[in-house]
Design a protein around this motif. Structure first.
Motif, PDB file in Angstrom:
ATOM      1  N   VAL A 166       0.857  -1.179   0.000  1.00  0.00           N
ATOM      2  CA  VAL A 166       0.000   0.000   0.000  1.00  0.00           C
ATOM      3  C   VAL A 166       0.893   1.230   0.000  1.00  0.00           C
ATOM      4  CG1 VAL A 166      -1.787   1.275   1.206  1.00  0.00           C
ATOM      5  CG2 VAL A 166      -1.785  -1.200   1.299  1.00  0.00           C
ATOM      6  N   ILE A 167       0.670   2.103  -0.974  1.00  0.00           N
ATOM      7  CA  ILE A 167       1.434   3.351  -1.030  1.00  0.00           C
ATOM      8  C   ILE A 167       0.448   4.490  -0.918  1.00  0.00           C
ATOM      9  CG2 ILE A 167       2.979   4.765  -2.402  1.00  0.00           C
ATOM     10  CD1 ILE A 167       3.976   2.370  -3.767  1.00  0.00           C
ATOM     11  N   ALA A 168       0.651   5.366   0.048  1.00  0.00           N
ATOM     12  CA  ALA A 168      -0.211   6.539   0.172  1.00  0.00           C
ATOM     13  C   ALA A 168       0.573   7.733  -0.376  1.00  0.00           C
ATOM     14  CB  ALA A 168      -0.594   6.771   1.623  1.00  0.00           C
ATOM     15  N   MET A 169      -0.034   8.402  -1.337  1.00  0.00           N
ATOM     16  CA  MET A 169       0.669   9.468  -2.039  1.00  0.00           C
ATOM     17  C   MET A 169      -0.278  10.622  -2.238  1.00  0.00           C
ATOM     18  SD  MET A 169       2.570   8.798  -5.537  1.00  0.00           S
ATOM     19  CE  MET A 169       4.183   8.143  -5.469  1.00  0.00           C
ATOM     20  N   ASN A 170       0.267  11.821  -2.455  1.00  0.00           N
ATOM     21  CA  ASN A 170      -0.625  12.904  -2.834  1.00  0.00           C
ATOM     22  C   ASN A 170      -0.286  13.334  -4.263  1.00  0.00           C
ATOM     23  OD1 ASN A 170       1.638  14.564  -2.762  1.00  0.00           O
ATOM     24  ND2 ASN A 170       1.215  15.247  -0.689  1.00  0.00           N
ATOM     25  N   LYS A 171      -0.993  14.349  -4.744  1.00  0.00           N
ATOM     26  CA  LYS A 171      -0.827  14.630  -6.164  1.00  0.00           C
ATOM     27  C   LYS A 171       0.496  15.321  -6.458  1.00  0.00           C
ATOM     28  CE  LYS A 171      -3.051  19.060  -6.333  1.00  0.00           C
ATOM     29  NZ  LYS A 171      -4.179  19.844  -6.649  1.00  0.00           N
ATOM     30  N   HIS A 172       1.190  15.755  -5.434  1.00  0.00           N
ATOM     31  CA  HIS A 172       2.522  16.344  -5.650  1.00  0.00           C
ATOM     32  C   HIS A 172       3.595  15.282  -5.654  1.00  0.00           C
ATOM     33  CE1 HIS A 172       0.459  20.050  -4.874  1.00  0.00           C
ATOM     34  NE2 HIS A 172       0.092  19.616  -3.675  1.00  0.00           N
ATOM     35  N   ARG A 173       3.197  14.043  -5.765  1.00  0.00           N
ATOM     36  CA  ARG A 173       4.096  12.900  -5.812  1.00  0.00           C
ATOM     37  C   ARG A 173       4.934  12.771  -4.536  1.00  0.00           C
ATOM     38  NH1 ARG A 173       4.589  10.370 -10.493  1.00  0.00           N
ATOM     39  NH2 ARG A 173       6.584   9.588  -9.736  1.00  0.00           N
ATOM     40  N   GLU A 174       4.341  13.124  -3.443  1.00  0.00           N
ATOM     41  CA  GLU A 174       5.017  12.900  -2.161  1.00  0.00           C
ATOM     42  C   GLU A 174       4.424  11.651  -1.539  1.00  0.00           C
ATOM     43  OE1 GLU A 174       3.765  16.487  -0.391  1.00  0.00           O
ATOM     44  OE2 GLU A 174       5.555  17.598  -0.965  1.00  0.00           O
ATOM     45  N   ILE A 175       5.291  10.747  -1.127  1.00  0.00           N
ATOM     46  CA  ILE A 175       4.800   9.518  -0.507  1.00  0.00           C
ATOM     47  C   ILE A 175       4.544   9.792   0.963  1.00  0.00           C
ATOM     48  CG2 ILE A 175       5.390   7.178   0.158  1.00  0.00           C
ATOM     49  CD1 ILE A 175       6.802   6.785  -2.347  1.00  0.00           C
ATOM     50  N   CYS A 176       3.316   9.519   1.388  1.00  0.00           N
ATOM     51  CA  CYS A 176       2.969   9.769   2.782  1.00  0.00           C
ATOM     52  C   CYS A 176       3.182   8.521   3.639  1.00  0.00           C
ATOM     53  CB  CYS A 176       1.518  10.216   2.884  1.00  0.00           C
ATOM     54  SG  CYS A 176       1.174  11.599   1.813  1.00  0.00           S
ATOM     55  N   THR A 177       2.825   7.390   3.085  1.00  0.00           N
ATOM     56  CA  THR A 177       2.987   6.145   3.837  1.00  0.00           C
ATOM     57  C   THR A 177       3.243   5.032   2.847  1.00  0.00           C
ATOM     58  OG1 THR A 177       1.411   6.842   5.502  1.00  0.00           O
ATOM     59  CG2 THR A 177       1.840   4.517   5.378  1.00  0.00           C
ATOM     60  N   ILE A 178       4.036   4.072   3.246  1.00  0.00           N
ATOM     61  CA  ILE A 178       4.209   2.908   2.405  1.00  0.00           C
ATOM     62  C   ILE A 178       4.267   1.697   3.310  1.00  0.00           C
ATOM     63  CG2 ILE A 178       6.690   3.260   2.313  1.00  0.00           C
ATOM     64  CD1 ILE A 178       6.558   2.222  -0.563  1.00  0.00           C
ATOM     65  N   GLN A 179       3.517   0.691   2.963  1.00  0.00           N
ATOM     66  CA  GLN A 179       3.463  -0.491   3.818  1.00  0.00           C
ATOM     67  C   GLN A 179       3.372  -1.730   2.968  1.00  0.00           C
ATOM     68  OE1 GLN A 179       1.064  -0.702   7.392  1.00  0.00           O
ATOM     69  NE2 GLN A 179      -0.022  -2.446   6.537  1.00  0.00           N
ATOM     70  N   SER A 180       4.183  -2.731   3.326  1.00  0.00           N
ATOM     71  CA  SER A 180       4.150  -3.983   2.603  1.00  0.00           C
ATOM     72  C   SER A 180       3.785  -5.081   3.582  1.00  0.00           C
ATOM     73  CB  SER A 180       5.520  -4.256   1.975  1.00  0.00           C
ATOM     74  OG  SER A 180       5.638  -5.611   1.646  1.00  0.00           O
ATOM     75  N   SER A 181       2.768  -5.859   3.263  1.00  0.00           N
ATOM     76  CA  SER A 181       2.376  -6.930   4.182  1.00  0.00           C
ATOM     77  C   SER A 181       2.314  -8.236   3.426  1.00  0.00           C
ATOM     78  CB  SER A 181       1.025  -6.616   4.807  1.00  0.00           C
ATOM     79  OG  SER A 181       0.088  -6.344   3.816  1.00  0.00           O
ATOM     80  N   GLY A 182       2.329  -9.313   4.140  1.00  0.00           N
ATOM     81  CA  GLY A 182       2.271 -10.613   3.499  1.00  0.00           C
ATOM     82  C   GLY A 182       3.617 -11.270   3.419  1.00  0.00           C
ATOM     83  N   GLY A 183       4.640 -10.544   3.710  1.00  0.00           N
ATOM     84  CA  GLY A 183       5.947 -11.190   3.806  1.00  0.00           C
ATOM     85  C   GLY A 183       6.571 -11.551   2.487  1.00  0.00           C
ATOM     86  N   ILE A 184       6.184 -10.924   1.382  1.00  0.00           N
ATOM     87  CA  ILE A 184       6.853 -11.255   0.122  1.00  0.00           C
ATOM     88  C   ILE A 184       8.077 -10.384  -0.024  1.00  0.00           C
ATOM     89  CG2 ILE A 184       5.073 -12.160  -1.364  1.00  0.00           C
ATOM     90  CD1 ILE A 184       4.604  -9.151  -2.066  1.00  0.00           C
ATOM     91  N   MET A 185       9.037 -10.928  -0.751  1.00  0.00           N
ATOM     92  CA  MET A 185      10.254 -10.157  -1.018  1.00  0.00           C
ATOM     93  C   MET A 185      10.041  -9.329  -2.260  1.00  0.00           C
ATOM     94  SD  MET A 185      12.006 -11.516   1.297  1.00  0.00           S
ATOM     95  CE  MET A 185      12.858 -12.887   1.981  1.00  0.00           C
ATOM     96  N   LEU A 186      10.177  -8.035  -2.125  1.00  0.00           N
ATOM     97  CA  LEU A 186      10.011  -7.181  -3.294  1.00  0.00           C
ATOM     98  C   LEU A 186      11.341  -6.595  -3.690  1.00  0.00           C
ATOM     99  CD1 LEU A 186       6.777  -5.226  -2.380  1.00  0.00           C
ATOM    100  CD2 LEU A 186       7.053  -6.931  -4.141  1.00  0.00           C
ATOM    101  N   LEU A 187      11.540  -6.520  -5.012  1.00  0.00           N
ATOM    102  CA  LEU A 187      12.796  -5.922  -5.475  1.00  0.00           C
ATOM    103  C   LEU A 187      12.646  -4.414  -5.508  1.00  0.00           C
ATOM    104  CD1 LEU A 187      13.348  -8.350  -8.415  1.00  0.00           C
ATOM    105  CD2 LEU A 187      14.503  -8.383  -6.219  1.00  0.00           C
TER     106      LEU A 187
END
Lengths: 178, 439
Positions: B222-243
C-alpha cells in the motif's frame, strides 16, 4: 391456499432434494463437511459416492467442489447430502473437475436458467463448447476451452439477471461474430 | 458466520487467469474500478463506492481542551469500523486483526502526513481546541477496503465545515450555522492510498484487487501518495520479497492513479458546492436515482414492459372475477384469528405437493419479478389497482377487521402477473400468510 412466491434472494436455505454445489471444508473420520452456503455445513458420508466401499474411499480433498443432493434438510438440523441417487448411480454427481470457475449468482437466476425451455442456456451452448453445473444454492461452475471464454461465460451469466431478452440476443450475436 | 472457503478450483483458476493477464471483471492490470462519490445533506458526510466496495465517511467536531504536550494544536481522531453488513465473516468479536491493521494504516496516512493543519484548529491556546473526528464505516466488502476508506476520509474532511468561532479577549463566541457560515478545514494536501496485490512470489502484480483476488494474493503493498508525488505512507504486508525496481515501479503507477483520483474528488466536491449554492437538491436521496432498488446493479438496462401489459391484460380478461375481499376470518379465541385455510404439514413431501400445485386452477400463477426495476413495479401496482381486491400487502396492521366467528373462512385469491415471457415454473417457495386480528 398455497402460494409460490419467487423473489430476489441470494442467501440459500437447504431444501431436501435440491442439487447443490458444495466446497469441502473438512475431512473428519467417516464424513466430509461441505459448505453449501447455508447456515451450517452439510455432512457427506464417504460411502455416499458411486462405487465407494469401506476399502475403496473416494478421492476427495479439502477445497474440492462437490455436486450432490440433500437427503435431510431441516431448518434446525445440520443438512446431510449424498452424491448418489436412490438407485445407487452417480448420475452426474460427485467431485467436480479441477479446472473451471465457480461463481455466485442469485437463486432466482438459477431457477430461471434451469427452467425447462430456457433460451439462455441454448444460446450459450451455441457459442462455445462448455461444461456447466448449476447448484440450487446460487453457485455455478463453468468450464470452457480457454480462460478467456470461461470468463466471458461467467460474466454473461451474471449479467443475464439484469438484461432484457433483446439485449441478450444482441450480446450473443456480437460474441458469435467475434 | 464463517467465511465461505475458497475452493481449490477457484484458486487455481484465478492464478492461471492472472498469469494470462486476465482479471475476473475484464479490467487491465493497472485499472481501478469505477469510483463514485456522493455526499449527504450534512457537511462532512459522504459515501465512496469503489466498484462494489462501499465506505461511508462522516466528520464531526467538538470543542475540547487540548493535549497537555500540544497545547496549540487541535486533535484528530480516526475510526474505521467494519460493519457486519459488509461481509458475513465480520462479526462483532472476530474482526480484530484486519481492523487494527486498517485503522493503523489510515492513521499513519492521514495523521502523520500532516494533511490537516492542526494549528488552525486552535481556538484558545491551552484551553480550547477543535477535536475533529472522522468516522468511517465499511458498508460492503468487495476488496480493497483501504483505498476506499482513504478516499472517503479525505473527501469527508474536504467537504466538512466547522462552526465559526471568534475570540475577543477572554470571550469565545461560537456562531451557529445560521449566524455565520461554517468554515472549511485547512487541508494542505490529499493523501490517497493505492493498493498493489502481488501473486506468485512477486511475479505478477494487480492494482485494486477485488475480494476474490485478495484471497489468493501473496502479499499487499500500500502506497499513500498525494498529487505532488510525495509519498505519505508505504506499507508492505504478506511477507513477500520485493525488489527495489518493483517498488519504484509501483510508486510511479501510484503517482498516476492518485492524480486521476484527486481530479475526480475535486470534480465531485465542485459539483456538490455548485448544487448547494444554487439551492438545488443535494444529499444521498438525490444521488440514488428514484424508483430503483438501491441494491448493487449492473449499468442501466431499460426494461421492455410492453409485452407484460398485454400478457397481464390477457390474464385478467380470461380470469374469473376474484371472490370477495377477505372479510370473514374465523375467530378461534380472542386475539387469534385465521383467514383462509392452513396448509397441511408436508415435511418430507415436497414432490407430492409440487404435483398438487399443477392441478390448481390456472389463474393462480407464480409471481416472477426477476428484476424489480420500478418500471415493472409500477406496472404491477397499476394493474393491481385496476383489479380492486388485491389484498397482499406487507403491512400487518392495514385494516381494522371486525371479527364474526361464525362465517366460513374464504380462500384468498390473488391475481398474479408474470413479468417475463419465459416459462414460469420454478422451484416454488411456499408462504403462509396470517393477518393479525385487530381487537
Amino acid at each position: 391456499g398455497v402460494y409460490w412466491v419467487d423473489s430476489q434472494q441470494k442467501r440459500y436455505v437447504p431444501v431436501k432434494g435440491d442439487h447443490v454445489i458444495g466446497i469441502v471444508t473438512a475431512k473428519s473420520g467417516d464424513i466430509f463437511k461441505v459448505d453449501v452456503g447455508g447456515s451450517e455445513p452439510a455432512s457427506l458420508s464417504y460411502l455416499a459416492f458411486e462405487g465407494a466401499t469401506k476399502r475403496n474411499r473416494p478421492n476427495v480433498q479439502v477445497g474440492d467442489l462437490i455436486y450432490g443432493q440433500f437427503v435431510v434438510a431441516n431448518k434446525d438440523m445440520e443438512p446431510e447430502m449424498v452424491c448418489i441417487d436412490s438407485c445407487g448411480r452417480a448420475s452426474g454427481m460427485g467431485v467436480i473437475g479441477q479446472d473451471g470457475l465457480l461463481f455466485k449468482v442469485t437463486l432466482g437466476l438459477i431457477r430461471k436458467l434451469l427452467a425447462p425451455d430456457c433460451e439462455i442456456l441454448q444460446e450459450v451452448g451455441k457459442l462455445y463448447p462448455l461444461e456447466i453445473v448449476f447448484g440450487m444454492n446460487g453457485r455455478i461452475w463453468v468450464k470452457a476451452k480457454t480462460i478467456q471464454q470461461t470468463l466471458i461465460l461467467a460474466n454473461i451469466l451474471e449479467a443475464c439477471e439484469h438484461m432484457t431478452a433483446d439485449q441478450r440476443k444482441q450480446i450473443f450475436s456480437r460474441l458469435a461474430e467475434s | 458466520m464463517k467465511e465461505t472457503p475458497l475452493s481449490n478450483c477457484e484458486r487455481r483458476f484465478l492464478l492461471r487467469a492472472i498469469e494470462e493477464k486476465k482479471r475476473l471483471d475484464g479490467r487491465q492490470t493497472y485499472d481501478y474500478r469505477n469510483i463514485k462519490i456522493s455526499f449527504g445533506t450534512d457537511y462532512g458526510c459522504c459515501i465512496v463506492e469503489l466498484g462494489k466496495t462501499r465506505v461511508l465517511g462522516q466528520v464531526s467536531c467538538e470543542l475540547v481542551s487540548p493535549k497537555l504536550n500540544r497545547a496549540t494544536e487541535g486533535i484528530l481522531f480516526f475510526n474505521l469500523e467494519l460493519s457486519q453488513m459488509a461481509a458475513p465473516a465480520f462479526e462483532p468479536g472476530r474482526q480484530s486483526d484486519l481492523l487494527v491493521k486498517l485503522n493503523r494504516l489510515l492513521e499513519r496516512c492521514l495523521r502523520n502526513s500532516k494533511c490537516i493543519d492542526t494549528e488552525s484548529l486552535c481556538v484558545v491556546a491551552g484551553e480550547k481546541v477543535w477535536q475533529i473526528r472522522v468516522d468511517l464505516h465499511l458498508l460492503n466488502h468487495d476488496g480493497n477496503i483501504i483505498d476506499a476508506a482513504s478516499i472517503a476520509a479525505i473527501v469527508a474532511l474536504c467537504h466538512f465545515r466547522r462552526p465559526d468561532v471568534s475570540v475577543q479577549g477572554d470571550e469565545v463566541t461560537l456562531y451557529t450555522p445560521e449566524e455565520r457560515d461554517p468554515v472549511p478545514l485547512s487541508i494542505h494536501h490529499m493523501p490517497i492510498c493505492v493498493s498493489f496485490a502481488f501473486f506468485q512470489q512477486g511475479t505478477y502484480l494487480l492494482v485494486d484487487p477485488n475480494e476474490r483476488e485478495e484471497r489468493v494474493m501473496d502479499g499487499l503493498l500500500v502506497i499513500a501518495m498525494n498529487k505532488h508525488r510525495e509519498i505519505c505512507t508505504i506499507q508492505s504486508s504478506g511477507g513477500i520479497m520485493l525488489l527495489k525496481d518493483q517498488v519504484l515501479r509501483c510508486s510511479k503507477i501510484a503517482g498516476v492513479k492518485v492524480l486521476e483520483i484527486t481530479e475526480l474528488i475535486q470534480k465531485a466536491l465542485e459539483n456538490d458546492r455548485k448544487v448547494r449554492k444554487e439551492g438545488g437538491k443535494y444529499g444521498f436521496a438525490e444521488s440514488i436515482a428514484s424508483q430503483r432498488i438501491t441494491a448493487f446493479k449492473m449499468e442501466k438496462a431499460p426494461i421492455d414492459t410492453s409485452d407484460v401489459e398485454e400478457k397481464a391484460e390477457e390474464i385478467i380478461a380470461e380470469a374469473e372475477p376474484p371472490l370477495e375481499v377477505v372479510s370473514n376470518p374465523v375467530l378461534w379465541t380472542p386475539g387469534t384469528a385465521q383467514i383462509g385455510e392452513g396448509v397441511e404439514n408436508s415435511w418430507g413431501d415436497l414432490e407430492d405437493s409440487e404435483k398438487e400445485e399443477e392441478d390448481e386452477d390456472g389463474t393462480d400463477e407464480a409471481i416472477i419479478l426477476d428484476s424489480i426495476k420500478m418500471d415493472t413495479g409500477v406496472e404491477v401496482s397499476n394493474i393491481g389497482s385496476q383489479d380492486a381486491p388485491i389484498v397482499l400487502s406487507d403491512s400487518e396492521e392495514e385494516e381494522m377487521i371486525i371479527l364474526e366467528p361464525d362465517k366460513n373462512p374464504k380462500k384468498i385469491r390473488t391475481q398474479t402477473i408474470s413479468a417475463k415471457q419465459e416459462a414460469p415454473s420454478k422451484k416454488p417457495v411456499r408462504k403462509r400468510k396470517k393477518k393479525r386480528a385487530a381487537n
